[in-house]
Design a protein around this motif. Structure first.
Motif, short mmCIF file in Angstrom:
data_model
loop_
_atom_site.label_atom_id
_atom_site.label_comp_id
_atom_site.label_asym_id
_atom_site.label_seq_id
_atom_site.Cartn_x
_atom_site.Cartn_y
_atom_site.Cartn_z
N ASN A 305 -18.10 -22.65 32.87
CA ASN A 305 -17.98 -21.73 34.00
C ASN A 305 -18.89 -20.53 33.86
O ASN A 305 -19.54 -20.11 34.82
N LEU A 306 -18.97 -19.95 32.65
CA LEU A 306 -19.81 -18.78 32.43
C LEU A 306 -21.28 -19.11 32.60
O LEU A 306 -22.02 -18.39 33.29
N LEU A 307 -21.73 -20.20 31.97
CA LEU A 307 -23.15 -20.56 32.04
C LEU A 307 -23.57 -21.02 33.43
O LEU A 307 -24.75 -20.95 33.79
N THR A 308 -22.61 -21.47 34.22
CA THR A 308 -22.91 -21.89 35.59
C THR A 308 -22.95 -20.69 36.53
O THR A 308 -23.77 -20.65 37.47
N ALA A 309 -22.10 -19.70 36.29
CA ALA A 309 -21.92 -18.63 37.26
C ALA A 309 -22.87 -17.45 37.09
O ALA A 309 -23.25 -16.81 38.08
N VAL A 310 -23.27 -17.12 35.85
CA VAL A 310 -23.94 -15.84 35.63
C VAL A 310 -25.45 -15.91 35.40
O VAL A 310 -26.21 -15.22 36.09
N PRO A 311 -25.96 -16.70 34.42
CA PRO A 311 -27.39 -16.63 34.10
C PRO A 311 -28.29 -16.93 35.30
O PRO A 311 -27.97 -17.74 36.17
N SER A 312 -29.43 -16.21 35.32
CA SER A 312 -30.46 -16.37 36.37
C SER A 312 -29.95 -16.04 37.76
O SER A 312 -30.47 -16.52 38.76
N THR A 313 -28.89 -15.22 37.82
CA THR A 313 -28.35 -14.77 39.10
C THR A 313 -28.70 -13.30 39.29
O THR A 313 -28.69 -12.52 38.34
N ALA A 314 -29.02 -12.91 40.52
CA ALA A 314 -29.30 -11.51 40.81
C ALA A 314 -28.04 -10.68 40.56
O ALA A 314 -26.94 -11.06 40.98
N TYR A 315 -28.21 -9.56 39.89
CA TYR A 315 -27.05 -8.73 39.55
C TYR A 315 -26.29 -8.32 40.80
O TYR A 315 -25.05 -8.30 40.80
N ALA A 316 -27.00 -8.03 41.86
CA ALA A 316 -26.35 -7.59 43.10
C ALA A 316 -25.51 -8.69 43.74
O ALA A 316 -24.62 -8.41 44.55
N GLU A 317 -25.79 -9.95 43.37
CA GLU A 317 -25.07 -11.07 43.98
C GLU A 317 -23.93 -11.60 43.11
O GLU A 317 -23.26 -12.57 43.50
N LEU A 318 -23.71 -10.99 41.96
CA LEU A 318 -22.64 -11.46 41.08
C LEU A 318 -21.28 -11.21 41.71
O LEU A 318 -21.09 -10.22 42.42
N PRO A 319 -20.31 -12.08 41.46
CA PRO A 319 -18.98 -11.92 42.06
C PRO A 319 -18.25 -10.71 41.51
O PRO A 319 -18.64 -10.11 40.50
N ALA A 320 -17.14 -10.39 42.14
CA ALA A 320 -16.39 -9.17 41.82
C ALA A 320 -15.87 -9.17 40.38
O ALA A 320 -15.78 -8.11 39.75
N TRP A 321 -15.52 -10.37 39.86
CA TRP A 321 -14.93 -10.40 38.52
C TRP A 321 -15.89 -9.85 37.47
O TRP A 321 -15.47 -9.22 36.49
N PHE A 322 -17.21 -10.05 37.66
CA PHE A 322 -18.18 -9.57 36.70
C PHE A 322 -18.15 -8.05 36.63
O PHE A 322 -18.11 -7.45 35.55
N LYS A 323 -18.15 -7.40 37.80
CA LYS A 323 -18.13 -5.94 37.84
C LYS A 323 -16.81 -5.40 37.27
O LYS A 323 -16.80 -4.35 36.62
N THR A 324 -15.73 -6.13 37.50
CA THR A 324 -14.42 -5.67 37.01
C THR A 324 -14.40 -5.65 35.49
O THR A 324 -13.97 -4.67 34.87
N TRP A 325 -14.86 -6.73 34.87
CA TRP A 325 -14.90 -6.77 33.41
C TRP A 325 -15.95 -5.82 32.85
O TRP A 325 -15.79 -5.28 31.75
N GLU A 326 -17.01 -5.59 33.59
CA GLU A 326 -18.03 -4.63 33.17
C GLU A 326 -17.43 -3.22 33.14
O GLU A 326 -17.64 -2.45 32.19
N ASN A 327 -16.66 -2.89 34.16
CA ASN A 327 -16.02 -1.58 34.21
C ASN A 327 -14.98 -1.42 33.10
O ASN A 327 -14.69 -0.30 32.67
N ALA A 328 -14.41 -2.54 32.67
CA ALA A 328 -13.43 -2.50 31.57
C ALA A 328 -14.12 -2.36 30.21
O ALA A 328 -13.45 -2.21 29.18
#
Length: 588
Positions: A305-328
């Motif tokens: 799931n991680l390797l499918t969802a995140v790498p080579s993706t524009a930061y602005a287009e990442l889903p909400a869960w990424f920003k939530t864990w980043e803020n944590a």
């Protein structure tokens, strides 16, 4: 109802349940506080043992380290599983038959020495505080994400909850609280595992899904992982970087360390008979196996799931869960080439360890500076979040996410409470009652145990705020200390009539000192040292095995040149080993 509200309701409901159980089962005597009056049913004790055993390392961190380390992470799975079998089948019934309150109690009586008892207390404190650091770290991680508070604040909240039910209820309260925590924990772990197994492979049984094909790819789960990793420059998931020697030593340290863990051993003192101790060991093994056989599948699914969802993706287009864990503070990203794309691959994204401060505050709890390393990778993912974040990455419903939060807290709190109880009983019973103030009243001893538990909670919280590593790694150090100190003393105490107090004391002192010194040197004094600098290529996680060998050797040598144990001690050992398991335990 939104996800955050569901999290508050589920977590709050489980906390209310734990506190209600603690009030209902509060201890009124030292027997209730230390061993729940030896009246716990085998099934209940099996569930409580499972909760005590499956700590934050098992629930939160084990699948995470397997997800990142692949083959190398299997040492944790093999060592912890094999260790419990060793403890349950070979040691627990004998210890229960001895009929004492604590492990230092056994060591002091078996080796007819107050000095041996004190050395055992020191070992308990070292092991338990090292272990509890991982649990409090796990509490902080869960709170920081799901209750939207800082990790340190989360640790403090966890301290308050553990203080309440461990200090009030003692072993009696903790036992029945852990039964509830096991139910919460296993439901929370299995529910998303089944869900995600269905989504990725179409098979609802995670253990079978792990060996199935990924839907729509024609590849097995392992082939898919190896392929995704190769595209990003990682080594194959099934390849290991550790030497065979190190794998063996880590696995064996975890295994024999399990058999020396005082908070697990004491659980077998709570049953009415020796036969019930054996039954509860079998039930516990069954309850533990449910999670442990699922963990490799959870790790693999999380990595896909991680390797499918995140790498080579524009930061602005990442889903909400990424920003939530980043803020944590548990995910961090730095755009090294200013292209706005998240690049992920081998190597460290940042220099140093442990805090990187970005524009939004503290991110990446174990990064020291925001200076990029030469590695091309830009993404930092804390290993300890993989199980917790997996349901969000997979897009599961909010109520599933709420239960995973409750399960993570149950895992960390249950083990933390067991460890703190062991610390408090060792201080009140084995130091105060047995050495310093033998005439203390039962009421005074109970008060001392509660005060010791309160102080231990504060110290444990400090370890959680300033952890020496990720959860599974910290716990591995505790197992190494247990392997090097208690395991030889317990084994020889049960199976060798010739082993005397001088040998046991010398062995425990040498094993603990060597192992603790090795870990401190290579993890704190010289953390940049690698395999070339380690003794025989053995990592700090595996050095407990060598410490155990030193313990055995020193014990046997010293024993040969000193007087044998008294005749009554030799008769006591024979009595312990006579198979009278059908009846009530004999207290000595």
């Amino acid at each position: 109802m939104d996800t955050q509200t569901l999290i508050y309701l589920v977590v709050g409901g489980t906390f209310a349940l734990y506190i209600a159980i603690a009030l209902w089962t509060r201890a009124g005597s030292t027997s209730e506080y230390y061993v729940a009056s030896k009246g716990v049913h085998p099934i209940m004790n099996g569930m409580a043992t499972g909760a005590d055993w499956m700590s934050a390392a098992s629930f939160i961190s084990m699948a995470g380290i397997i997800a990142f380390a692949g083959y190398d992470g299997s040492v944790y799975l093999m060592g912890w599983t094999g260790g419990y079998v060793l403890l349950a089948m070979c040691l627990a019934p004998y210890l229960r038959k001895f009929g004492k309150f604590t492990v230092p109690d056994f060591v002091g009586a078996r080796y007819y020495s107050q000095t041996a008892r004190v050395v055992a207390v020191i070992c308990v404190i070292f092991i338990s505080f090292t272990y509890v650091a991982g649990q409090m770290r796990g509490v902080g991680i869960v709170f920081s994400r799901y209750l939207e508070v800082g990790i340190n604040t989360g640790v403090i909240i966890g301290m308050a909850i553990v203080f309440f039910y461990s200090v009030l209820g003692g072993m009696k309260g903790i036992t029945y609280t852990q039964v509830a925590q096991y139910c919460v924990m296993i439901f929370a772990y299995m529910l998303p595992a089944i869900y995600i197994s269905m989504l990725i492979t179409g098979n609802p049984i995670p253990q079978l899904g792990f060996g199935s094909e990924v839907t729509g790819t024609g590849q097995s789960v392992i082939e898919r992982l190896n392929g995704l990793g190769a595209e990003l420059g990682f080594t194959a998931y099934t390849d290991g970087s550790k030497s065979t020697v190190d794998v063996f030593f880590i696995t064996f340290a975890l295994m024999v360390g399990t058999a020396g863990l005082p908070h697990v051993i004491v659980r077998f003192f709570t049953t009415p008979t020796v036969r019930d101790a054996r039954k509860s060991a079998g039930y516990a093994l069954l309850f533990i196996a449910i999670l442990y056989t699922t963990a490799p599948a959870v790790a693999a699914f999380a990595r896909i799931n991680l390797l499918t969802a995140v790498p080579s993706t524009a930061y602005a287009e990442l889903p909400a869960w990424f920003k939530t864990w980043e803020n944590a503070g548990l995910i961090a990203w730095m755009d090294k080439n200013d292209d706005g794309i998240v690049q992920y691959g081998p190597g460290a994204p940042f220099a140093g360890n442990p805090t990187f401060t970005g524009e939004t505050g503290e991110v990446g709890q174990r990064l020291l500076s925001n200076e990029p390393t030469p590695a091309a990778t830009e993404l930092y993912v804390d290993r300890d979040i993989m199980v917790l974040a997996n349901p969000e990455i997979a897009g599961l419903p909010g109520w599933v996410i709420a239960f995973i939060a409750a399960g993570g807290l149950a895992a960390a709190l249950s083990t933390a409470a067991g460890l703190l109880l062991v610390i408090s009983t060792s201080i009140s019973h084995d130091l105060l009652k047995s050495n310093i103030k033998p005439n203390i009243s039962e009421k005074g001893e109970l008060l001392a145990a509660r005060i010791a538990a309160g102080i231990a909670v504060v110290v444990a919280g400090l370890f959680g705020i300033y952890p020496p590593g990720f959860v599974a790694q910290v716990v591995a150090f505790a197992f190494g200390l247990a392997a090097a100190s208690f395991f030889p003393a317990i084994v020889m105490g049960i199976f060798s009539k010739r082993m005397n107090k001088e040998g046991a004391i010398a062995g425990m002192a040498v094993g603990l000192t060597f192992t603790f010194s090795y870990i401190v040197y290579f993890k704190f004094i010289n953390p940049t040292a690698g395999a070339a600098d380690w003794w025989f290529g053995i990592s700090p996680e595996g050095i407990g095995t060598l410490g155990m060998i030193f313990n055995f050797v020193v014990s046997v040598i010293v024993c040969k040149f000193t007087a044998p144990p008294p005749v009554e001690i030799q008769h006591l050992i024979e009595d312990i080993r006579i198979p009278r398991g059908a009846g009530a335990a004999i207290d000595h």
